[in-house]
Design a protein around this motif. Structure first.
Motif, PDB file in Angstrom:
ATOM      1  N   PHE A  23     -12.795 -27.850  21.392  1.00 21.68           N
ATOM      2  CA  PHE A  23     -12.062 -26.581  21.381  1.00 21.68           C
ATOM      3  C   PHE A  23     -11.860 -26.078  22.800  1.00 21.68           C
ATOM      4  O   PHE A  23     -10.807 -25.572  23.160  1.00 21.68           O
ATOM      5  CB  PHE A  23     -12.852 -25.510  20.613  1.00 21.68           C
TER       6      PHE A  23
ATOM      7  N   ASN B 211      -8.518 -25.617  24.850  1.00 23.45           N
ATOM      8  CA  ASN B 211      -8.142 -24.278  25.304  1.00 23.45           C
ATOM      9  C   ASN B 211      -7.871 -24.254  26.807  1.00 23.45           C
ATOM     10  O   ASN B 211      -6.895 -23.679  27.273  1.00 23.45           O
ATOM     11  CB  ASN B 211      -9.260 -23.307  24.946  1.00 23.45           C
TER      12      ASN B 211
ATOM     13  N   SER C  18      -7.859 -33.842  23.096  1.00 25.32           N
ATOM     14  CA  SER C  18      -7.731 -32.386  23.194  1.00 25.32           C
ATOM     15  C   SER C  18      -6.632 -31.985  24.165  1.00 25.32           C
ATOM     16  O   SER C  18      -6.081 -30.894  24.064  1.00 25.32           O
ATOM     17  CB  SER C  18      -9.046 -31.764  23.661  1.00 25.32           C
TER      18      SER C  18
ATOM     19  N   ALA D 271     -10.126 -21.977  12.462  1.00 25.65           N
ATOM     20  CA  ALA D 271      -9.753 -21.831  13.869  1.00 25.65           C
ATOM     21  C   ALA D 271      -8.247 -21.662  14.008  1.00 25.65           C
ATOM     22  O   ALA D 271      -7.768 -20.871  14.811  1.00 25.65           O
ATOM     23  CB  ALA D 271     -10.231 -23.048  14.660  1.00 25.65           C
TER      24      ALA D 271
ATOM     25  N   ARG E 243      -5.448 -17.920  22.661  1.00 25.39           N
ATOM     26  CA  ARG E 243      -6.469 -18.257  23.646  1.00 25.39           C
ATOM     27  C   ARG E 243      -7.817 -17.668  23.237  1.00 25.39           C
ATOM     28  O   ARG E 243      -8.836 -18.357  23.212  1.00 25.39           O
ATOM     29  CB  ARG E 243      -6.020 -17.668  24.965  1.00 25.39           C
TER      30      ARG E 243
ATOM     31  N   ALA F 299      -9.176 -19.511  20.121  1.00 28.68           N
ATOM     32  CA  ALA F 299      -9.786 -20.822  20.363  1.00 28.68           C
ATOM     33  C   ALA F 299     -11.153 -20.644  21.014  1.00 28.68           C
ATOM     34  O   ALA F 299     -12.105 -21.364  20.710  1.00 28.68           O
ATOM     35  CB  ALA F 299      -8.881 -21.671  21.247  1.00 28.68           C
ATOM     36  N   THR F 300     -11.243 -19.664  21.919  1.00 32.65           N
ATOM     37  CA  THR F 300     -12.528 -19.414  22.574  1.00 32.65           C
ATOM     38  C   THR F 300     -13.555 -18.936  21.565  1.00 32.65           C
ATOM     39  O   THR F 300     -14.693 -19.402  21.538  1.00 32.65           O
ATOM     40  CB  THR F 300     -12.342 -18.342  23.665  1.00 32.65           C
TER      41      THR F 300
END
Ligand SMILES: Nc1ncnc2c1ncn2[C@@H]1O[C@H](COP(=O)(O)OP(=O)(O)OP(=O)(O)O)[C@@H](O)[C@H]1O
Ligand SMILES: [Mg+2]
Lengths: 254, 851
Positions: free
Chosen positions: B279, B283, B376, B452, B491, B494-495
C-alpha cells in the motif's frame, strides 16, 4: 540632479517614522560569490502614507521589504517597526510581530486553497486566536465588493478577486503596516486598477500605512511617495504624481 | 531516460529512504522467518545426527497412527535379548528418553517457560551414547545424574548438587556427577537435559521394563542397511527398524513437522507486513508521479515516448525494490535473533546454534520484495504515461486526481463480495484445514483491498467526525489539518488503509482472545463442580496416575476423577478423532455435562467396555446415533470396534469427540497418564485447607504438577490466551510500524507539495508550534481514519469468524478497543514527529520563493 546626491538618500528623521531602516546592508554569499543586495539603506516610512518602491530587477526591492517586515534579518544595520527594534527579537517574537503588526500581499499564491475567502480573510486573526472585529471586517468586505464571493475557495475566484481578498486579509487584523510585493504583477490592467484603488482607499479612508514594491510605473503613480532603488541603494526619494514622472525617474536611475 | 529516472530517485533522498524502508520492513519478517526456522531445523539435524552417530540400526515401537498428545508407545525390554542374538549384531542396548521437568533442590524449575526438559538413559555401550562429558563423569549408579552444561551454567548447578526430576512417575532426587554436551554444543535451546543410568531413567519416566529405542551396532563387514534388512525381517511386526542415519532423519523431520506450523504462521505475518508495505509503495509512487506530472509532460513535449516515461517510473520501482529487499534481507537476519528472543519470552526456547542463511531465503526475499514493489508501481507508472504534453504548459498547481471512477467502485464491490464469499467458504464449507485456511486468507486479503478501494469515499465523513474535536479545540490549525487530510482523499485513504489492516488484525485477535477467555470462564463456572483441578505445571504435559491416587488419600478429599486424552483413526472419517477417557462412575459428579442422548445411564454403561459417548458436534457432523459402531485404530495399533451408547453436549469443551472409560482408554489406547484431575471435597472440608494439604503433597512428591481452585484455573487459562495474544501483537507490530512509515512518507511528500502554503502561513504569523500542531493533527486524523476502519472491519471479521464455533461466547473488549484507537492516534503523533519538524524548520523566504 539633486536627488542622486548622497544627502538625498537620507529619508528624513528616522525617529518620526512608523517603520525605519538605518544603515541596513544585506549580503548574500561569501568571497567571490558575494552579493550586496542592500548596501547601507537608511529610510523611514511615516504612518498613513502609501509608498511605492521601484527599481531595476535585482536592485534589492524584495530584500528590503523582507527585512522591513521581519521576514529576513539584515547583515548589519537596524530596523524599527512601530517602535520595536527587530534585531532584538527572536524568531518566535518576530513571528508574533508579523502576525500582529504586519499585513502581507504577495504577487501570487496569497491564499490557502483549502479555506474559503472569508476564512482566508480571518486567517491571521484565527492564528492569533483573536475575535475578529465584525464591524471592521464587514466594512472592508463591503469596500472590496466581494460580499457574494465569501464562501468561495480561491480556485473559484479570478486572480484579481484573489488579490483583493488578500488585501482585505492583510487589512483585517488592523496591522501597523501593509507590505505588498508586486501585488499587481499577475493582473490585467482592469484588475490592477481595482487592487491599487483598494490599497489607495485603505490609506485615505482608514489611515493605513502601505509599502508596495512594483515594476509598474502606472501602479507607482497611486502612491504618495516613490522610492527608487538601484544596486542596493536608495537613489531617489520623493513624491510620485503621474506615471510619466515615474518613467522619467526610472530612466534617470538607469 | 534511465538517467532521468535515477535523477528523480535521488533528488528526494528522504522519500527514497522512506519508501525503501517500507519495502525493507515488508521483506524483513519473511526473511527473518526463513532464517529463524532454517536455523532451528539445522540445529536439530545436527543434534540428531550426533546422537545417532554410533548407532548402525535403531528399533523403535510401531506407531500405527501419529498422535500429538498422549503416551508414546514403547518396546518391551524382553526384545533386547532377541535382538542381541541375531547374527551380525555386535552390540545392542535399550534406552529410554522422554520429557521430564527438572528442578533444583529448592524447587526452582529449570528452563524457560513451561517447557519440560528431557531425561535419557546413559548407554552401557559407549558408542551409542549421544552426548559427551564436559566436566565430571557419566552417572554410574542409580541416584546419579549428568546435566547438560548449558543448564548447569545458567542455573549455577555444581557437581555434587542435588536436582529433582519428575517424569512419568514420582519425583526422583539425583546427584549431579557430570555435565554433558551434544555435538560440541552445551545448550539445546534452554531445555534441561538429564542423563541417568538405565534403571533410574526408566523409573523416573515410568517405563520400567520398557525401552523407547533399541540401538544396535553391527559386526564389521555388515553394512547398516544389510543389518537393518535382517532385523526388519525378524522384528518388523513389533518394531520399526531404521538405520542410524534414517533414525536421525526421522527424529529430525518429526520435530520439523511439529514446528512446520511455526514457519507457516511466521510467513503469514511476514506476508501481512509486505501486504501493508505494498500500500505504501503504491501510495508513494502515486504521489510522486502526480508531483512530477509537469516534468513528465515536459519530457513528452521534448519527444519522450510513453514507453520511456513508463520505463523510467518502473526503473525507479526496480531500483527501490532491489535496494529495499536487500536491506530487508539484512534486517531479517537480525530479526531471526529477535524472533528467538520473542519465543523465549513466551516459553518456547528453540535451539539455534549457527545462523543459517539458505540461498532460498535470499532468492525469495529479493524476488518477493522486488516483485511487490514493481507491481505496486505499475499503476502509477501507467498513469504517468497518460499525461498529455500540454499539461507542461498549463499554469497552476499539480493536477489533482479526479474522483473515483465507476470501474474502481465496481472492482471494490467485487473484491468485497468475493472476499466475504471466500471467507465463508473457508469457514463454513468444511474441507481440509489448509484449504480452508487459504480460502480465509485470500478472502481476508480481498476484503482488505476492497475496503481500501472504497475508503477514499469514507475519508471525508470519518475525517469530519474524528477531526471535530480538533477543530473545536485546536482552532484554525485543527481546521486546516482536517482540510488538508481530505484534500487528496485517495492519498489519505491509501495511507490509512495500510494502518487499517494492522488495526483490523489486532482488533480481530483481541476480540477472539476476549471471547476465548470468556468462553473458558463460562465453561468453568457452569460446568466445573469440582472444587480443585490438578494439572501439570505447564498445563499440557500429562502426569502419572499416582498423583491422583495419592491425592485421593488426602484428608478432606471425597473423590478424584481423572481425564485422559488420546487420538484414533476411525474408519470412514478423515483426520484424527480425539478421544478422552473419564472415570465413568465419578466424573459426572465433578463436571456437568448435558447428556443429549442416552442419559446418565449411558455414562454408567461405559465401565471398562468398548462403549463410547459421542460429543454432539461430532455426532452431528458424522451422523452417529446411539447404537452405531465405529472401527477405530488406536495408538497401540489395535483395531477396535466401539459402540456409541450416548451423546453429550459439553459446553465446557473439556471432552473430546469420543469419551471412554479410563480403564478402557488405558487398555485399548495404551494411555496411562492423566491430563487433568478433578478433585471433590468432603462436605464441610475447607477448600483452602485441603488445597494446602494437596499443595504440600505435590511439592514433596510431584513438583511438576499443580493444584488450582476453579478461579485460579480460569485465570491460568486466561493467562495462556493472553500470552498467545501478546505473541500475535508482537508479530503484528511490524505491519503497524510499516503503516506508520507510510504516514511519515505521505506527510513528507504532502508537505513538500505545500511548501508555498507553509511559507505563506509562516509569513503572516503562524508560529512554528502551530505548524507542528497542524501536521500532527493531520497525522492523527489519518491514523484515526485507519483506526476506525480497522476497528469496524476487525469486529465484522471477528463476528463472522466466530459464527461456526459452537459455544463460543462473543465478548467485545470495548476497553481494549478504545485503548487501541487512542494508540492509533498516538501512533499518528509519533509518525508526525519528523514531518512536523521538517515543516516547522522550513525557511520562510525560501518557501515563498519555491516553485
Ligand atoms: N537567497 C539569496 N541568495 C543569494 N542572492 C540573493 C538571494 N536573494 C536575493 N539575492 C540577490 O540579491 C539581489 C537583490 O535581490 P531582490 O530579490 O531583492 O531583487 P528585486 O529588486 O526584488 O528584484 P526583482 O525586481 O527581480 O524582484 C539580487 O542580485 C539577487 O540575486
Ligand atoms: Mg523582487
Amino acid at each position: 540632479m539633486s536627488f542622486s546626491t548622497p544627502e538625498a538618500r537620507v529619508a528624513g528623521p528616522a525617529g518620526s517614522a512608523l517603520v525605519s531602516a538605518t544603515g541596513v546592508t544585506r549580503v548574500y554569499g561569501e568571497g567571490e560569490a558575494e552579493v550586496r543586495a542592500l548596501d547601507g539603506v537608511t529610510v523611514g516610512f511615516p504612518a498613513g502614507r502609501f509608498t511605492a518602491i521601484m527599481g531595476p530587477s535585482g536592485s534589492g526591492k524584495s530584500t528590503l521589504m523582507h527585512i522591513l517586515a521581519g521576514l529576513d534579518r539584515p547583515t548589519s544595520g537596524s530596523v524599527v517597526l512601530d517602535g520595536i527594534e527587530l534585531s532584538a527579537l527572536d524568531d518566535a517574537r518576530l513571528t508574533d510581530l508579523r502576525r500582529d503588526k504586519v499585513g502581507f500581499v504577495f504577487q501570487s499564491f496569497n491564499l490557502l486553497p483549502v479555506l474559503d475567502a472569508r476564512e482566508n480573510i480571518l486567517l491571521p486573526l484565527s492564528i492569533a486566536g483573536r475575535k475578529p472585529d465584525q464591524a471592521w471586517v464587514g466594512r472592508l468586505i463591503e469596500t472590496v465588493g466581494l460580499g457574494d464571493r465569501l464562501s468561495h475557495r480561491p480556485s473559484e475566484l479570478s486572480a484579481g478577486q484573489q488579490q483583493r481578498v488578500a488585501i482585505v486579509r492583510a487589512l483585517a487584523a488592523q496591522p501597523s503596516v501593509v507590505f505588498a510585493d508586486e501585488p499587481t504583477g499577475n493582473l490585467d490592467s482592469k484588475s490592477s486598477a481595482e487592487v491599487l484603488e483598494l490599497l489607495r482607499r485603505s490609506v485615505d479612508e482608514f489611515g493605513q500605512t502601505v509599502i508596495m514594491v512594483t515594476h509598474d510605473a502606472q501602479a507607482a503613480s497611486y502612491a504618495d511617495r516613490l522610492l527608487l532603488l538601484a544596486d542596493g541603494l536608495v537613489v531617489h526619494d520623493g513624491e510620485a504624481h503621474s506615471a510619466g514622472d515615474v518613467l522619467d525617474l526610472l530612466k534617470a536611475a538607469g | 531516460m534511465l538517467k532521468v529516472a535515477l535523477r528523480g530517485l535521488f533528488a528526494r533522498k528522504l522519500r527514497l529512504g522512506l519508501t525503501a524502508l517500507a519495502v525493507a520492513l515488508g521483506v524483513t519478517l519473511i526473511a527473518g522467518s526463513y532464517v529463524f526456522t532454517d536455523t532451528i531445523n539445522a540445529s536439530f539435524d545436527k543434534i540428531f545426527a550426533a546422537t545417532n552417530k554410533g548407532t548402525d540400526v535403531a528399533l523403535t515401537a510401531r506407531r500405527p497412527i501419529k498422535i500429538d498428545q498422549g503416551t508414546r508407545q514403547t518396546l518391551p525390554a524382553s526384545l533386547l535379548s532377541q535382538v542381541s542374538a541375531q547374527p551380525g549384531v555386535a552390540a545392542a542396548a535399550g534406552s529410554v528418553t522422554d520429557q521430564a521437568t527438572v528442578f533444583d533442590a529448592h524447587g526452582h524449575r529449570f528452563g524457560a517457560g513451561g517447557f519440560p526438559g528431557l531425561v535419557s538413559s546413559v548407554s552401557a555401550v559407549r558408542r551409542f551414547q549421544g552426548s559427551s562429558i564436559k566436566t565430571g563423569r557419566f552417572p554410574q549408579a542409580p541416584g546419579e545424574a549428568a546435566l547438560d552444561a548449558g543448564t548447569a551454567e545458567r542455573e549455577k548447578v555444581k557437581l555434587g548438587d542435588t536436582i529433582v526430576v519428575q517424569g512419568g512417575a514420582k519425583r526422583a532426587k539425583l546427584r549431579v556427577v557430570g555435565t554433558t554436551q551434544v555435538a560440541g554444543v552445551s545448550s539445546l535451546g534452554g531445555a534441561a537435559f538429564v542423563d541417568a543410568v538405565l534403571p533410574e531413567a526408566q523409573r523416573v519416566l515410568g517405563k520400567t521394563g520398557r525401552f523407547d529405542e533399541i540401538q544396535v551396532a553391527g559386526d564389521p563387514g555388515t553394512t547398516p542397511a544389510e543389518l537393518a534388512d535382517r532385523l526388519r525381517g525378524a522384528f518388523g511386526r513389533e518394531a520399526v527398524v531404521r538405520t542410524g542415519e534414517q533414525q536421525a532423519r526421522s527424529q529430525s523431520s518429526e520435530i520439523k513437522a511439529s514446528l512446520g506450523f511455526l514457519t507457516t504462521a511466521l510467513l503469514a505475518f511476514g506476508g501481512i507486513s509486505l501486504f501493508v508495505g505494498a500500500f505504501i509503495i503504491f501510495n508513494t509512487f502515486s504521489i510522486t508521479v502526480t508531483q512530477r506530472m509537469r516534468e513528465f509532460a515536459l519530457l513528452r513535449t521534448l519527444g519522450a515516448k510513453r514507453g520511456q516515461i513508463m520505463r523510467s517510473v518502473l526503473t525507479e520501482g526496480l531500483v527501490l525494490g532491489v535496494v529495499g529487499s536487500a536491506v530487508g534481507l539484512g534486517l531479517g537476519i537480525l530479526t531471526a535473533a529477535g524472533l528467538r528472543a520473542l519465543f523465549k519470552v513466551v516459553g518456547v526456547d528453540l535451539p539455534s546454534n549457527h545462523t543459517v542463511i539458505a540461498s532460498r531465503t535470499i532468492i525469495v526475499a529479493l524476488a518477493v520484495g522486488t516483485l511487490v514493489t514493481l507491481a505496486s508501481s505499475l499503476s502509477p507508472a501507467l498513469r504517468a504515461t497518460r499525461v498529455a504534453p500540454v499539461e507542461a504548459l498549463r499554469e497552476g498547481a499539480v493536477p489533482t486526481i479526479r474522483g473515483m471512477s465507476r470501474k474502481l467502485t465496481a472492482l471494490a464491490g467485487f473484491l468485497l463480495v468475493a472476499g466475504v464469499a471466500l471467507m465463508c467458504v473457508g469457514l463454513f464449507a468444511g474441507g481440509s484445514s489448509s484449504a480452508s485456511l487459504s480460502f480465509v486468507g485470500a478472502g481476508a486479503a480481498a476484503t482488505f483491498l476492497g475496503v481500501a478501494l472504497i475508503s477514499p469515499r469514507l475519508v471525508r465523513p470519518i475525517a469530519s467526525a474524528v477531526g471535530l474535536p480538533f477543530e473545536r479545540f485546536g482552532g484554525i490549525t485543527g481546521r486546516l489539518a482536517r482540510e488538508n487530510s481530505v484534500r487528496q482523499p485517495g492519498r489519505t485513504a491509501a495511507t490509512a488503509a495500510a494502518l487499517m489492516i494492522g488495526v483490523a488484525l489486532v482488533t480481530f485477535a483481541s476480540i477472539f482472545a476476549a471471547g476465548a477467555r470468556e468462553t473458558v470462564a463460562k465453561a468453568v463456572d457452569q460446568n466445573l463442580s469440582a472444587a480443585l483441578v490438578v494439572q501439570s505445571e505447564n498445563g499440557f504435559s500429562p502426569f502419572t496416575p499416582d498423583v491422583l491416587r495419592d491425592i485421593s488419600r488426602v484428608d478432606g478429599v471425597r473423590a478424584v476423577s481423572p481425564v485422559r486424552f488420546s487420538q484414533a483413526k476411525a474408519h470412514g472419517i478423515s483426520g484424527r478423532v480425539t478421544v478422552s477417557g473419564v472415570d465413568a462412575a465419578g466424573f459426572a459428579q465433578l463436571y456437568k455435562v448435558k447428556m443429549t442422548r442416552g442419559g446418565q445411564a449411558a455414562l454408567d454403561r461405559l465401565k471398562g467396555r468398548p462403549f463410547a459417548v459421542v460429543s454432539k458436534k461430532f455426532a452431528d457432523d458424522h451422523h452417529l446415533r446411539p447404537g452405531a459402531t465405529l472401527q477405530l485404530t488406536t495408538p497401540t495399533g489395535a483395531g477396535r470396534s466401539v459402540v456409541i451408547v450416548g451423546e453429550l453436549d459439553d459446553k465446557g469443551g473439556l471432552l473430546a469427540d469420543l469419551s471412554f472409560d479410563t480403564t478402557y482408554l488405558e487398555r485399548a489406547f495404551g494411555e496411562k497418564q492423566d491430563a487433568f484431575g478433578l478433585v471433590g471435597l468432603r462436605p464441610g472440608a475447607g477448600v483452602a485447607q485441603v488445597e494446602g494439604r494437596i499443595k504440600a503433597l505435590l511439592h514433596r512428591d510431584y513438583p511438576a504438577t499443580k493444584v488450582q481452585t476453579a478461579q485460579q484455573f480460569k485465570d491460568a487459562q486466561a493467562g495462556q490466551v493472553n500470552q498467545l495474544l501478546g505473541l500475535i501483537y508482537a508479530l503484528l507490530a511490524l505491519a503497524i510500524v510499516v503503516s506508520l512509515v507510510g504516514i511519515v512518507n505521505t506527510l513528507v511528500l504532502s508537505i513538500s507539495e505545500r511548501t508555498r502554503e507553509l511559507g505563506l502561513m509562516r509569513a503572516i504569523g503562524t508560529s512554528r508550534k502551530q505548524v507542528k500542531r497542524m501536521i500532527r493533527v493531520e497525522a492523527v486524523i489519518t491514523a484515526l481514519i485507519g483506526g476506525v476502519l480497522g476497528l469496524v472491519l476487525g469486529m465484522v471479521l471477528a463476528i463472522l469468524f466466530t459464527q461456526p464455533l459452537q459455544d463460543f461466547t462473543l465478548a467485545i473488549p470495548w476497553g481494549t478497543l478504545a485503548v487501541l484507537l487512542v494508540l492509533a492516534g498516538l501512533a499518528g503523533v509519533a509518525a508526525a514527529a519528523l514531518p512536523a519538524r521538517r515543516a516547522a524548520k522550513l525557511d520562510v523566504l525560501a518557501a515563498l520563493a519555491y516553485e
